[in-house]
Scaffold this motif. Structure first.
Motif, PDB file in Angstrom:
ATOM      1  N   ASP A 164     -25.988   2.076   4.979  1.00 38.02           N
ATOM      2  CA  ASP A 164     -26.020   2.176   6.287  1.00 38.02           C
ATOM      3  C   ASP A 164     -25.811   3.453   6.983  1.00 38.02           C
ATOM      4  O   ASP A 164     -24.937   3.561   8.290  1.00 38.02           O
ATOM      5  N   LYS A 165     -25.812   4.535   6.548  1.00 37.56           N
ATOM      6  CA  LYS A 165     -25.615   5.876   6.969  1.00 37.56           C
ATOM      7  C   LYS A 165     -26.938   6.525   7.411  1.00 37.56           C
ATOM      8  O   LYS A 165     -27.955   6.081   7.111  1.00 37.56           O
ATOM      9  N   LYS A 170     -33.659  -2.260   8.147  1.00 36.61           N
ATOM     10  CA  LYS A 170     -32.540  -1.827   9.007  1.00 36.61           C
ATOM     11  C   LYS A 170     -32.834  -0.889  10.024  1.00 36.61           C
ATOM     12  O   LYS A 170     -33.881  -0.062  10.067  1.00 36.61           O
ATOM     13  N   ILE A 174     -31.653   2.285  11.207  1.00 33.65           N
ATOM     14  CA  ILE A 174     -30.974   3.603  10.595  1.00 33.65           C
ATOM     15  C   ILE A 174     -31.427   4.861  11.408  1.00 33.65           C
ATOM     16  O   ILE A 174     -32.748   4.895  11.560  1.00 33.65           O
TER      17      ILE A 174
END
Length: 510
Positions: A390-391, A450, A452
């Motif tokens: 999740d970076k 996600k 991101i």
């Protein structure tokens, strides 16, 4: 309906009718009455069996927790997948619709499911069926098709599943549906080139073959492919003992590291190279050992010199003394019009290889290609890790582009080079159109589902906005394969190796 199960009753009925023809009048029974009775009995029997089979299929179908699924492909593969999913109680997928772009398949029936349209109709069909998964049941689907499907369903909360290639699928259990998630490699928009390596890699059979850098992504895949051609010996050389163990596991099924074919050595050690090559006497050498991380080599150019230049010369000299017959140096597109320490060091390695070939009259050549998908430390694994954590995904520049190819394809080119390459050449694969890195990052984030961020870090020292495969002064020809170019490399004698001069040239690079 099982016709073979109806053969016995049919034969019995025919015997009965034939008997009535002979003796029916004597008994006062018309033979036609027997024919009618037999027909009614057969219809009744087949109806009962069909209803029984239908009930069994309905009971054995997917459970209530199965995901409503659209199958793309109404051909042989799609029909088989649809039937298997619909009749397997353990299946996680429940076919609710079949689609196909072939007009001839319009309204066809695939296991009681009507072909409801083509790929363009996906949004409407998803809304009607409430499907939550889509299986691409097309043999070796083109990246363009997968990209189109992905773009149509990315906002629909629909999983895309693909099948292995047809050969992989049917080498195993045909009844097992082996699905996998869509990967970014499927969407890169480039169809791999068939280098037809099977036809010409016979120069490896029965020969002693040595691979340097055997523990790396390219080196390990090279070893796997070389083994298929039954060399008399396959020597794997690397300075990383853990990587050597993994390669041995892949090749032999054990990682005991007691085999004399496993060689722990550093190409920087000239004496070790001469001793090892003198003892093993390889006939074919694939030189894959190198330092390849551009930013690190910008900080530590001396390390690039020691490994990529001097290390390559050590392997070349050891090969010359051991009378190696074929030497293939694995290079990079960064060696074309180089602007980085990595590119300059690999360009010198190409020139040293050409010079050694000129001195020996033996086939010494290089192979040049772009980024290899999934190689250790490359962009895709890095992006994957960042997304999993999740970076933010880091991209150097919104317009930066790169060429891509798969690891197996890169290794096939290397193997083919050993047969069709000529002394002093560099072979270059037609890698299609370059791909924008930002597009890859965005697609990978879309696939992950996600939210991101993408962060731009700026081009690094020595890094190009757009890579090149061919140098300004290189003239290309394609004498043997329509997708493989050959160019001559200017030889560089070993007497010109001077780190101080090389470092000075780096300061004034373009």
């Amino acid at each position: 309906m099982d016709l073979e199960n109806g053969v016995s009753p049919l034969c019995t009925g025919l015997i009965l009718v034939f008997s009535l023809v002979i003796v029916g009048k004597a008994l006062g029974i018309e033979w036609g009455l027997g024919a009618i009775a037999v027909s009614i009995a057969l219809v009744f029997m087949f109806s009962v069996r069909y209803l029984k089979r239908l009930a069994v299929e309905l009971r054995s179908g997917p459970g209530v927790r199965s995901v409503p699924t659209i199958v793309l492909g109404a051909g042989y593969l799609g029909a088989n997948i649809t039937r298997q999913l619909a009749t397997d109680p353990a299946s996680s997928y429940w076919p609710v619709a079949v689609i196909d772009d072939d007009p001839e398949q319009c309204n066809a029936q695939v296991h009681r499911l009507r072909v409801r349209g083509g790929v363009a109709d996906l949004p409407d069909i998803i809304a009607e069926t409430r499907a939550r998964a889509l299986i691409v049941a097309v043999p070796d689907p083109a990246p363009e098709l997968l990209s189109r499907v992905h773009d149509l369903v990315q906002d629909q909360d629909v999983q895309i599943k693909v099948l292995p290639s047809v050969n992989e699928l049917f080498q195993g259990d045909v009844r097992k549906v082996d699905l996998r998630d869509l990967k970014i490699e499927d969407l890169l928009g480039r169809v791999p080139v068939d280098t037809e390596v099977e036809k010409i890699a016979g120069y490896l059979t029965g020969r002693r073959v040595l691979v340097t850098g055997a523990g790396g992504s390219i080196g390990s895949e090279l070893c796997t492919q070389i083994q298929r051609f039954a060399p008399s010996e396959l020597y794997i050389l690397d300075r990383d003992e853990t990587a050597l163990q993994q390669v041995q596991l892949n090749l032999t099924g054990n990682g005991l590291l007691t085999d004399s074919n496993v060689v722990l050595a550093d190409i920087r050690d000239a004496d070790a190279m001469k001793r090892i090559f003198g003892e093993l006497r390889p006939e074919v050498v694939f030189h894959a050992a190198a330092l390849k991380h551009l930013p690190l080599l910008e900080q530590y150019p001396a390390e690039g010199w020691k490994t990529n230049v001097l290390g390559t010369f050590n392997v070349l000299e050891a090969s010359r003394l051991a009378d190696v017959e074929t030497f293939i140096n694995i290079s990079t597109d960064k060696a074309a019009n180089p602007t980085s320490v990595l590119g300059h060091s690999k360009r010198v390695a190409e020139k040293l290889t050409a010079w050694t070939g000129e001195q020996t009259g033996v086939r010494y050549l290089s192979v040049r290609f772009g980024n290899v998908i999934g190689s250790r430390g490359s962009m895709l694994p890095t992006f994957t890790w960042l997304i999993q954590q999740d970076k933010p995904v880091t991209v150097t520049h919104p317009d930066v582009t790169r060429y891509f190819m798969t690891i197996p394809e890169a290794c096939q080119l290397v193997l083919q080079a050993g047969q069709i390459g000529r002394t002093g050449e560099v072979l270059i694969l037609d890698m299609g159109e370059p791909v924008r890195i930002l597009d890859i990052a965005q697609r990978m984030i879309d696939i992950s589902g996600k939210d991101i961020d993408i962060v731009y870090t700026g081009l690094r020292e020595g890094e190009k906005l757009h890579e090149e495969l061919v140098g300004y002064d290189e003239l290309l020809e394609r004498p043997f394969h329509p997708r493989i170019s050959h160019a001559r490399v200017e030889p560089m004698p070993v007497s010109m190796l001077d780190f101080a001069d090389w470092s000075e040239r780096l300061k004034h690079r373009a």
